[in-house]
Design an enzyme around this catalytic site. Structure first.
Site: not given
Length: 203
Positions: A47-49, A51
């Site tokens: 997951l991106d930072s 999210s």
């Protein structure tokens, strides 16, 4: 009875944390969580930072290929908060497939997916990333079987909305449930593979 050779965890990744244990940047890391992970633990399906939500961690290096590179695609469900009110026309656009830019600037038409408007999930704690209550906004539940880089954020942006908050809540039948932000839950090996609907490729 022999002990399983690998261990399996889910976490509720909070925002502003990357899906890794080491980084050269000044960012939140998985190692900041209040849990002693065994050596060799790594994240599956990042997951991106910004999210949040369900992130799998395991010592089993086979899981990435089994889950994301097999012949049968696996469903991933997200709660998505976007600015403004979402029309039925926009819902259909998102459901049917929408053109987004992927690596190399190429346009990619997303696969059909499930999108519904939902009430704000009561289980979620408030966060500054979320739209203010007094400003028009919409919560969506989106279920995809693919995961291009920043796909959901790009999809809703092309459809005319800004993604304010993104929470992954399940992968197949493996669910985040009531795990609090930053929480860790260990899952028994057989149950882990059953919930993800993949076969244990130990042999």
């Amino acid at each position: 009875m022999p002990q399983p050779s690998h261990r399996y965890f889910i976490i509720n990744k909070p925002p502003n944390m990357v899906s890794q244990f080491v980084s050269t940047d000044e960012v939140g890391l998985l190692g900041d969580l209040d849990f002693e992970f065994p050596e060799g633990t790594h994240a599956i399906g990042r997951l991106d930072s910004h999210s949040e939500g369900l992130l799998i961690l395991t010592t089993n290096k086979r899981v990435t290929n089994l889950l994301f590179m097999g012949e049968v695609p696996h469903k991933r469900t997200y709660w998505v908060n976007v600015g403004h009110l979402v029309s039925e026309q926009t819902l259909q656009l998102l459901r049917n497939g929408i053109g987004i830019r992927v690596k190399g600037g190429v346009e990619y038409i997303t696969n059909p997916c499930e999108v519904e408007i939902i009430p704000r999930p009561a289980i979620l704690t408030k966060h500054k990333n979320e739209t203010y209550e007094n400003i028009p906004n919409t919560w969506l539940e989106m279920t995809l079987t693919e995961g291009k880089f920043h796909q959901i954020r790009k999809m809703v942006r092309v459809a005319g909305h800004r993604c304010k908050r993104l929470v992954r809540v399940s992968i197949e039948e493996l669910e985040l449930g009531d795990l609090p932000p930053g929480g860790v839950r260990e899952i028994e090996e057989t149950e882990f593979f059953r919930l993800l609907k993949i076969k244990n490729g130990q042999s």
